[in-house]
Write an enzyme that holds these catalytic residues in place. Structure first.
Site, PDB file in Angstrom:
ATOM      1  N   HIS A  76       0.829  -1.197   0.000  1.00 35.16           N
ATOM      2  CA  HIS A  76       0.000   0.000   0.000  1.00 35.16           C
ATOM      3  C   HIS A  76       0.875   1.263   0.000  1.00 35.16           C
ATOM      4  O   HIS A  76       1.969   1.265   0.565  1.00 35.16           O
ATOM      5  CB  HIS A  76      -0.906   0.025   1.230  1.00 35.16           C
ATOM      6  CG  HIS A  76      -1.934  -1.057   1.230  1.00 35.16           C
ATOM      7  ND1 HIS A  76      -1.658  -2.341   1.644  1.00 35.16           N
ATOM      8  CD2 HIS A  76      -3.247  -1.049   0.859  1.00 35.16           C
ATOM      9  CE1 HIS A  76      -2.753  -3.079   1.534  1.00 35.16           C
ATOM     10  NE2 HIS A  76      -3.722  -2.329   1.064  1.00 35.16           N
ATOM     11  N   ASP A 105      27.198  -0.868  -4.257  1.00 35.14           N
ATOM     12  CA  ASP A 105      27.461  -0.064  -5.453  1.00 35.14           C
ATOM     13  C   ASP A 105      28.643   0.882  -5.249  1.00 35.14           C
ATOM     14  O   ASP A 105      29.466   1.047  -6.159  1.00 35.14           O
ATOM     15  CB  ASP A 105      26.217   0.746  -5.806  1.00 35.14           C
ATOM     16  CG  ASP A 105      26.450   1.653  -6.999  1.00 35.14           C
ATOM     17  OD1 ASP A 105      26.734   1.132  -8.100  1.00 35.14           O
ATOM     18  OD2 ASP A 105      26.373   2.887  -6.829  1.00 35.14           O
TER      19      ASP A 105
END
Length: 230
Positions: A148, A199
């Protein structure tokens, strides 16, 4: 007559009700009810042989507790047709909801030394990962299809270097006042922070591992408070 018929069709491997049992009447009825449920695949009636006598309160409470566990263990994101669905939370009560999650990024000594000395070529690893985690929590409903879109009132992401394991320990917290929990937001926060650490550091090593992504604590909602056992 009803009791005699029920015991005759029970598997021989099951223990049968006996009038000579040392159990009292309530215990005997409880035992027989379990046998009946095993055979017929459903809970026994609340009265015996139409006598109008109510089922013992202990048995009624036990039956309700079992039904509650069965209800809570169902996959709410799957419809009766087996199709994926977004859960309707319109009937739920509004409450304050908090979730805390964590993960670990194992760097290895070489990369750990670079991160701790802030010498990674891309910049300050921990600061960038912290912002990435907060941003990730706010984008959870866009990343996970059936989540949601909720209004978060608070997001916290902390990263700590652990020299014993040459790793980064990440903890994330999400909070909201609404009708559905924030577990996924907290777990998304630590996952995105961990991916960002990877990363930022991957040029120095491809051997980095993101492990132990998990929910540690939650409060609020119908299920109340839950904490992972240490």
């Amino acid at each position: 007559m009803f009791l005699r018929r029920a015991t005759l069709i029970l598997p021989k491997s099951r223990r049968l009700f006996s009038s000579s049992s040392s159990h009292d009447l309530v215990s005997s009825i409880a035992e027989l009810n379990k046998e009946m449920e095993f055979v017929f695949g459903e809970a026994p009636p609340t009265s015996l042989a139409g006598s109008g006598e109510s089922q013992p309160m202990g048995q009624e409470s036990e039956f309700k507790a079992v039904k509650k566990v069965e209800s809570e263990s169902k996959l709410t994101h799957i419809s009766v047709k087996g199709e994926a669905q977004m859960v309707d939370v319109s009937h739920k009560d509004i409450s304050k909801r908090v979730a805390i999650a964590s993960c670990k990024v194992i760097l290895g000594k070489k990369v750990y030394d670079l991160v701790s000395a802030n010498q990674v070529a891309k910049g300050d690893v921990l600061s960038v990962a912290k912002i990435a985690g907060i941003t990730g929590a706010k984008q959870t409903s866009n990343l996970i299809p059936l989540c949601h879109n909720i209004n978060l009132t608070h997001v916290r992401v902390d990263l700590k270097l652990n020299p014993n394991d040459y790793c980064v320990e990440i903890e994330g917290e999400a909070a909201s006042t609404g009708k559905t929990g924030v577990e996924m937001e907290a777990m998304t926060a630590v996952s995105l922070a961990g991916l960002t650490v990877y990363d930022m550091c991957k040029a120095a090593s491809k051997d980095i591992q993101i492990t132990d992504v998990r929910l540690d604590h939650k409060t609020g909602g119908k299920s109340g408070t839950w904490s992972r056992e240490k």
